[in-house]
Design a protein around this motif. Structure first.
Motif, PDB file in Angstrom:
ATOM      1  N   ALA A   1     -36.441  13.795   2.323  1.00  0.00           N
ATOM      2  CA  ALA A   1     -37.111  14.025   3.753  1.00  0.00           C
ATOM      3  C   ALA A   1     -35.983  15.082   4.659  1.00  0.00           C
ATOM      4  CB  ALA A   1     -37.500  12.702   4.374  1.00  0.00           C
ATOM      5  N   GLU A   2     -34.579  14.504   4.473  1.00  0.00           N
ATOM      6  CA  GLU A   2     -33.832  15.210   5.294  1.00  0.00           C
ATOM      7  C   GLU A   2     -33.664  16.498   4.985  1.00  0.00           C
ATOM      8  OE1 GLU A   2     -30.033  13.010   4.363  1.00  0.00           O
ATOM      9  OE2 GLU A   2     -30.678  11.179   4.887  1.00  0.00           O
TER      10      GLU A   2
ATOM     11  N   LEU B   1     -42.859   5.397  10.675  1.00  0.00           N
ATOM     12  CA  LEU B   1     -41.591   5.204  11.387  1.00  0.00           C
ATOM     13  C   LEU B   1     -40.497   6.330  11.326  1.00  0.00           C
ATOM     14  CD1 LEU B   1     -40.704   1.334  10.607  1.00  0.00           C
ATOM     15  CD2 LEU B   1     -42.077   2.397  12.397  1.00  0.00           C
ATOM     16  N   VAL B   2     -40.503   6.947  10.193  1.00  0.00           N
ATOM     17  CA  VAL B   2     -39.748   8.247  10.050  1.00  0.00           C
ATOM     18  C   VAL B   2     -40.306   9.311  11.089  1.00  0.00           C
ATOM     19  CG1 VAL B   2     -39.089  10.148   8.490  1.00  0.00           C
ATOM     20  CG2 VAL B   2     -39.212   7.750   7.527  1.00  0.00           C
ATOM     21  N   SER B   3     -41.255   9.577  11.160  1.00  0.00           N
ATOM     22  CA  SER B   3     -41.747  10.721  11.918  1.00  0.00           C
ATOM     23  C   SER B   3     -41.645  10.148  13.315  1.00  0.00           C
ATOM     24  CB  SER B   3     -43.357  11.110  11.807  1.00  0.00           C
ATOM     25  OG  SER B   3     -44.067  10.702  12.571  1.00  0.00           O
TER      26      SER B   3
ATOM     27  N   SER C   1     -41.980  13.464   6.818  1.00  0.00           N
ATOM     28  CA  SER C   1     -42.391  12.016   6.434  1.00  0.00           C
ATOM     29  C   SER C   1     -43.108  11.799   5.238  1.00  0.00           C
ATOM     30  CB  SER C   1     -43.439  11.483   7.634  1.00  0.00           C
ATOM     31  OG  SER C   1     -44.162  12.295   8.198  1.00  0.00           O
ATOM     32  N   ALA C   2     -44.064  12.966   4.647  1.00  0.00           N
ATOM     33  CA  ALA C   2     -44.473  12.699   3.542  1.00  0.00           C
ATOM     34  C   ALA C   2     -43.565  12.781   2.482  1.00  0.00           C
ATOM     35  CB  ALA C   2     -45.288  13.958   3.404  1.00  0.00           C
ATOM     36  N   ALA C   3     -42.443  13.354   2.469  1.00  0.00           N
ATOM     37  CA  ALA C   3     -41.386  13.345   1.344  1.00  0.00           C
ATOM     38  C   ALA C   3     -40.736  12.042   1.343  1.00  0.00           C
ATOM     39  CB  ALA C   3     -40.353  14.593   1.947  1.00  0.00           C
ATOM     40  N   ALA C   4     -40.656  11.402   2.491  1.00  0.00           N
ATOM     41  CA  ALA C   4     -39.913  10.182   2.618  1.00  0.00           C
ATOM     42  C   ALA C   4     -40.954   9.264   2.002  1.00  0.00           C
ATOM     43  CB  ALA C   4     -39.610   9.829   3.947  1.00  0.00           C
TER      44      ALA C   4
ATOM     45  N   ARG D   1     -45.668   1.754   2.281  1.00  0.00           N
ATOM     46  CA  ARG D   1     -45.389   3.327   2.430  1.00  0.00           C
ATOM     47  C   ARG D   1     -45.961   3.788   3.547  1.00  0.00           C
ATOM     48  NH1 ARG D   1     -43.740   5.377  -2.217  1.00  0.00           N
ATOM     49  NH2 ARG D   1     -43.984   4.324  -3.966  1.00  0.00           N
ATOM     50  N   LYS D   2     -47.030   3.259   3.978  1.00  0.00           N
ATOM     51  CA  LYS D   2     -47.738   3.876   5.492  1.00  0.00           C
ATOM     52  C   LYS D   2     -46.838   3.762   6.443  1.00  0.00           C
ATOM     53  CE  LYS D   2     -52.661   4.239   4.841  1.00  0.00           C
ATOM     54  NZ  LYS D   2     -52.925   3.355   3.470  1.00  0.00           N
ATOM     55  N   LEU D   3     -45.923   2.701   6.399  1.00  0.00           N
ATOM     56  CA  LEU D   3     -45.062   2.400   7.514  1.00  0.00           C
ATOM     57  C   LEU D   3     -43.660   3.484   7.451  1.00  0.00           C
ATOM     58  CD1 LEU D   3     -44.683  -1.583   7.509  1.00  0.00           C
ATOM     59  CD2 LEU D   3     -45.653  -0.134   9.490  1.00  0.00           C
TER      60      LEU D   3
END
Lengths: 155, 294
Positions: free
Chosen positions: B232-233, B277-279, B250-253, B271-273
């Protein structure tokens, strides 16, 4: 093997021989017969065993008595002086900040630790200070009112 | 339930503590705040024969900042002292904010940051922010000490890279990158006294043109250990971050997370979280980075 420790509890100094596996809570309750702090969850989740150690609220079930060596401990039993209740205790009585009373000693000790450091806390600061004290009866509203009454000088 | 029997050892120096730990090996545990250790002993989940208490070792309870060295947090510094520390608030506010999200006052007054790291549970809240800040752990041993990146420290649930006789004595947090911001988002059912269903720390550093110069993302409860979301980074690094790129990152994370189902949350919910949370975290870290003068 038992170890000798000195504890200052509510201003009085005690020399005690304790087994290292005894928690501060167990020593307060079973050796010193101060049963205000309650043994409930016994894992730091409920706050019923809260006492003040060197000015800080701690879960006494998570402190080994030998680790409290030399510390100043305050419990609910030390709050009333010469038969007169502490303002927090009076406020809890006056504003009905308790029902069954089981959480009350811990609740009051958490509140006292806060007010000792910060006599004029905001409502959020009060809530944070007692977030670790579970009450199953009151719904917390009257507990907050009781503490706020002391803050506002209307204890 | 009472504690099982153990021998209580209270060394006066770190060297002595390391020697005791090396001598007794897996039969010994290091005791700092005790808020994780003692409940596990009461339930007989672990029954160490020796407890090596750090409390009588001078000079382990501090939070200190020096420009050349960064922020240093001693092994006995509590979560509450980090939460209330003006220097933490000034230099690495995310650490104080994270401490505020953990446990309760009466537990934070005992629990240490180093203990949270060394217990190495998947939900260790202090791990993700320290990972995005690039923290290092100073490790003492009977021989030569070392400085271990927190990155490689977690090896499994409750498993760390510490070898025989090794004790973490200090957490070293380098100065944050210029024009950067960090946040930690913790999703819980309750507002206090709760473990993270998912935790996400994000750090974004911006360049002069507002593009993402560097980024770090670390997750708690998203895998058997706290992890970095490296792919994701990669999606974000060097680019101007817009909504489409954020969605891609966020999809990658979500893809690289390896959460498990437990009584607290299902794998699919976690997984949804991760995505949410990443985005959200990247967006918040970016606005902090924009506001950062340094």
């Amino acid at each position: 093997m038992k170890q000798t420790i000195t504890l200052t509890v509510n201003g009085d100094e005690f020399q005690l021989a304790v087994d290292p596996r005894r928690t501060l809570l167990e020593v307060l309750r079973e050796e010193l017969h101060l049963t205000g702090a309650k043994k409930n969850c016994n894992e730091g989740e409920c706050g019923a065993c809260t006492v003040i150690m060197d000015g800080k609220a701690v879960s006494s079930c998570l402190v080994l008595a030998v680790q409290a060596r030399g510390k100043k401990i305050e419990t609910i039993e030390g709050l009333a002086r010469n038969g007169k209740l502490h303002p927090l205790q009076e406020a809890f009585v006056k504003h009905g900040g308790l029902q069954c009373g089981f959480c009350t000693p811990g609740m009051i000790m958490s509140a006292k630790a806060l007010l000792d450091k910060n006599p004029r806390p905001t409502e959020d600061e009060i809530k944070t200070a007692i977030a670790g004290n579970l009450c199953r009866c009151t719904g917390y509203v009257k507990i907050l009112e009781s503490i706020k009454a002391v803050v506002d000088g209307k204890g | 339930m009472r504690l099982p029997s153990f021998e209580y050892l209270e060394p006066k120096t770190i060297r002595e503590a390391c020697k005791l730990l090396a001598k007794y090996g897996p039969e010994a545990r290091v005791l700092a705040g005790g808020t994780d250790l003692l409940p596990k002993m009461k339930s007989k989940e672990i029954t160490p024969r020796y407890l090596i208490a750090l409390k009588s070792i001078e000079g382990l309870d501090y939070i200190d900042y020096q420009p050349g060295k960064g922020l240093r947090i001693g092994a006995l510094a509590t979560l509450e002292s980090v939460r209330n520390s003006p220097v933490v608030k000034e230099r690495c506010p995310v650490l104080g904010e994270t401490a505020s999200l953990m446990a309760s006052t009466q537990v934070r007054n005992l629990a240490t940051v180093a203990g949270n790291i060394c217990n190495a549970v998947p939900s260790a809240d202090m791990a993700p922010p320290l990972m995005v800040l690039g923290a290092k752990l100073r490790v003492s041993s009977p021989g030569k000490g070392r400085l271990a990146p927190i990155q490689d420290f977690f090896q499994g649930p409750g498993q760390t890279a510490l070898g025989a006789g090794e004790i973490v004595t200090e957490i070293v947090v380098p100065n944050p990158l210029p024009k950067s911001g960090s946040v930690y988002l913790k999703h819980t059912v309750r507002q206090a006294m709760d473990l993270a269903l998912l935790g996400a720390a994000t750090m974004v550093a911006l360049d002069g043109k507002g593009a993402c110069k560097d980024v770090r993302i670390a997750l708690a409860t998203a895998a058997p250990t706290p992890i970095r979301a490296l792919r994701a980074e990669e999606v974000l690094r060097g680019k101007v971050i817009d909504d489409a790129l954020l969605a891609e990152a966020s999809a990658a994370a979500v893809e690289e997370a390896r959460p498990r189902s437990s009584v607290r949350a299902s794998e699919s919910y976690r997984r949804k979280l991760v995505g949410v949370l990443v985005s959200r975290g990247i967006a918040q870290a970016m606005s902090r980075a924009r506001a950062a003068g340094r």
